[in-house]
Design an enzyme around this catalytic site. Sequence first.
Site, mmCIF file in Angstrom:
data_model
loop_
_atom_site.group_PDB
_atom_site.id
_atom_site.type_symbol
_atom_site.label_atom_id
_atom_site.label_comp_id
_atom_site.label_asym_id
_atom_site.label_seq_id
_atom_site.Cartn_x
_atom_site.Cartn_y
_atom_site.Cartn_z
ATOM 1 N N LYS A 1 0.875 -1.177 0.000
ATOM 2 C CA LYS A 1 0.000 0.000 0.000
ATOM 3 C C LYS A 1 0.901 1.212 0.000
ATOM 4 O O LYS A 1 1.954 1.166 0.644
ATOM 5 C CB LYS A 1 -0.917 -0.009 1.220
ATOM 6 C CG LYS A 1 -1.869 -1.191 1.296
ATOM 7 C CD LYS A 1 -3.004 -1.111 0.304
ATOM 8 C CE LYS A 1 -3.821 -2.400 0.276
ATOM 9 N NZ LYS A 1 -4.972 -2.381 -0.620
ATOM 10 N N LYS B 1 1.942 -9.698 -3.063
ATOM 11 C CA LYS B 1 0.797 -9.733 -3.982
ATOM 12 C C LYS B 1 0.587 -8.352 -4.582
ATOM 13 O O LYS B 1 0.614 -7.357 -3.854
ATOM 14 C CB LYS B 1 -0.451 -10.158 -3.201
ATOM 15 C CG LYS B 1 -1.731 -10.138 -3.987
ATOM 16 C CD LYS B 1 -2.912 -10.364 -3.045
ATOM 17 C CE LYS B 1 -4.209 -9.908 -3.651
ATOM 18 N NZ LYS B 1 -4.223 -8.507 -4.077
ATOM 19 N N ASP C 1 -1.691 -5.380 -6.092
ATOM 20 C CA ASP C 1 -3.078 -4.992 -5.840
ATOM 21 C C ASP C 1 -3.891 -5.135 -7.130
ATOM 22 O O ASP C 1 -3.344 -5.236 -8.229
ATOM 23 C CB ASP C 1 -3.160 -3.576 -5.245
ATOM 24 C CG ASP C 1 -4.135 -3.545 -4.067
ATOM 25 O OD1 ASP C 1 -5.188 -4.209 -4.177
ATOM 26 O OD2 ASP C 1 -3.847 -2.898 -3.055
ATOM 27 N N GLU C 2 -5.206 -5.137 -6.973
ATOM 28 C CA GLU C 2 -6.062 -5.474 -8.111
ATOM 29 C C GLU C 2 -5.985 -4.434 -9.236
ATOM 30 O O GLU C 2 -6.246 -4.756 -10.393
ATOM 31 C CB GLU C 2 -7.516 -5.674 -7.668
ATOM 32 C CG GLU C 2 -8.260 -4.445 -7.138
ATOM 33 C CD GLU C 2 -7.893 -4.089 -5.691
ATOM 34 O OE1 GLU C 2 -7.184 -4.871 -5.039
ATOM 35 O OE2 GLU C 2 -8.328 -2.999 -5.239
ATOM 36 N N HIS D 1 -8.242 -12.933 -7.672
ATOM 37 C CA HIS D 1 -8.809 -11.780 -6.978
ATOM 38 C C HIS D 1 -10.225 -11.619 -7.523
ATOM 39 O O HIS D 1 -10.506 -12.025 -8.652
ATOM 40 C CB HIS D 1 -7.955 -10.534 -7.252
ATOM 41 C CG HIS D 1 -8.218 -9.424 -6.291
ATOM 42 N ND1 HIS D 1 -9.344 -8.642 -6.362
ATOM 43 C CD2 HIS D 1 -7.516 -8.977 -5.221
ATOM 44 C CE1 HIS D 1 -9.309 -7.751 -5.360
ATOM 45 N NE2 HIS D 1 -8.210 -7.944 -4.655
ATOM 46 N N LYS E 1 -12.778 -4.956 6.833
ATOM 47 C CA LYS E 1 -13.410 -3.733 6.307
ATOM 48 C C LYS E 1 -14.505 -3.958 5.261
ATOM 49 O O LYS E 1 -15.178 -3.013 4.867
ATOM 50 C CB LYS E 1 -12.328 -2.825 5.704
ATOM 51 C CG LYS E 1 -11.749 -3.327 4.384
ATOM 52 C CD LYS E 1 -10.686 -2.387 3.836
ATOM 53 C CE LYS E 1 -10.212 -2.849 2.462
ATOM 54 N NZ LYS E 1 -9.073 -2.128 1.944
HETATM 55 C C1 CAP Z 1 -6.870 -5.512 0.964
HETATM 56 C C2 CAP Z 1 -7.064 -5.388 -0.518
HETATM 57 C C3 CAP Z 1 -7.846 -6.530 -1.174
HETATM 58 C C4 CAP Z 1 -9.246 -6.750 -0.656
HETATM 59 C C5 CAP Z 1 -10.074 -7.564 -1.617
HETATM 60 C C6 CAP Z 1 -7.760 -4.070 -0.878
HETATM 61 O O1 CAP Z 1 -6.118 -4.445 1.490
HETATM 62 O O2 CAP Z 1 -5.820 -5.346 -1.151
HETATM 63 O O3 CAP Z 1 -7.923 -6.213 -2.529
HETATM 64 O O4 CAP Z 1 -9.165 -7.419 0.552
HETATM 65 O O5 CAP Z 1 -11.287 -7.862 -1.080
HETATM 66 O O6 CAP Z 1 -7.407 -3.523 -1.921
HETATM 67 O O7 CAP Z 1 -8.698 -3.690 -0.177
HETATM 68 P P1 CAP Z 1 -6.084 -4.168 3.062
HETATM 69 P P2 CAP Z 1 -11.799 -9.367 -0.952
HETATM 70 O O8 CAP Z 1 -5.420 -5.367 3.722
HETATM 71 O O9 CAP Z 1 -5.244 -2.912 3.211
HETATM 72 O O10 CAP Z 1 -7.481 -3.983 3.530
HETATM 73 O O11 CAP Z 1 -10.681 -10.168 -0.360
HETATM 74 O O12 CAP Z 1 -12.992 -9.279 -0.083
HETATM 75 O O13 CAP Z 1 -12.128 -9.788 -2.326
HETATM 76 MG MG MG Z 2 -6.573 -4.946 -3.113
#
Ligand code: CAP
Ligand code: MG
Length: 412
Positions: free
Chosen positions: A151, A177, A179-180, A269, A310
């Site tokens: 992040k 990993k 991020d998306e 993801h 969250k």
């Molecule tokens: C988590 C995360 C993931 C989400 C995806 C984000 O970051 O990288 O993409 O958890 O959601 O971008 O929010 P944090 P899910 O650890 O900083 O929250 O797993 O529900 O599909």
């Molecule tokens: Mg993410």
Amino acid sequence: MTGIEYADFVDTGYRPTDTDLVCEFVLEPGEGMDMMDAAGRVASESSNGTWAALNVSDRVTELSATAFDVGDGRIAVAYPGALFEGGNMPQVLSCIAGNIMGMKAVESIRLADCEWPEELATSFPGPQFGSRVKTEILDAEGRPATATVPKPKVGLSTEEHAQVGYDAWVGGVDLLKDDENLTDQSFNRFDERVKRSFEMRDRAEDETGDRKDYLVNITAETETMLDRLELVAEQGGGFVMVDVVTCGWSSVQTVREHAEKHGLAIHAHRAMHAAFDRLEHHGVSMRVLAQVARLCGVDHIHTGTAGLGKLENEDTVGINDWLKSDLYGTTDVLPCASGGLHPGIVEPLLDAIGTDVIVQAGGGIHGHPDGTAAGARAFRQAIDAYQAGVPAAEYAEDHAELAAALDKWGTD
Ligand code: CAP
Ligand code: MG
């Protein structure tokens, strides 16, 4: 020749055969309709009927779906296996989650669950590794695998990203990993990021003696994804990550084929899943999306955090159980818990979902008061505490990084 009308698609005396695909829908009838009216329309429109009565042969009626269970706000529909093209997930979804989602005959409709018959289920490849990644690609036997996403999600330079990876790996995390929404942007180019991150990965492996890996987000147009997959394989990676919902199942199926050629596992993801599954009364459940992902052959998929963290979750535990259940001898899927996780909630999380999972934290590692390396150590300490059966607060008495994390974020 007989005419088929909506009512012909309901038969409460019908018993599904072992080649039928059975779908359960949550349904509220549209204006002026009762459950029977709506059930007939759903079975008709999702198989081979339409609004006009059709004169068809018996051969055609044998392909009709049958609403065989019509309850209070729920129906079950059996689809003959011959309706489907094996190995073609878009075709299957165009039937069971297609036009019916927008029919006026229903006020709302949600595809809640499927029972997949063997012939259809095994026409897809399924996962290659599933939970075996923990021992075949990583050194995470008997404990949750750990992952971290740098992040801020986007904005780090390639060098900064690779450094964050290194800090997290040496701090005790197994997987870096992407991020998306990080793919190949001007501030952090894909090719360079992959090369630099694997150099740092190799260093971290040398220093720790543990296998480390990187969930590389290859999400893009399909041909581009395949090029990216090749680069990951060339650089000695074990995984590719795909935003499976935004990419679509056809491209996931293509990636699955190519991943096998290179022995790569697929991390799914699920960005955008909530557009389908968040409303309890409409859309497609996460349970069904997870089933579809398993058939298409992903090795991991995000399934939420059992109400912690969250994001809104749908039945993480039930979905995880399904992903690990026996499905005609096919490989299971390793669920990934992510979204607002931090060391203070590792214990209730693992109590809820067990340890045969990946736990993933972004902010809960990089937001640590002493930075990423300390954050990674704190996260790993929380897992080690759980494995040792010691409450996190007690373990923190002689683990300073965990103590600082608990101090900052608490334990809920
Ligand atoms: C988590 C995360 C993931 C989400 C995806 C984000 O970051 O990288 O993409 O958890 O959601 O971008 O929010 P944090 P899910 O650890 O900083 O929250 O797993 O529900 O599909
Ligand atoms: Mg993410």
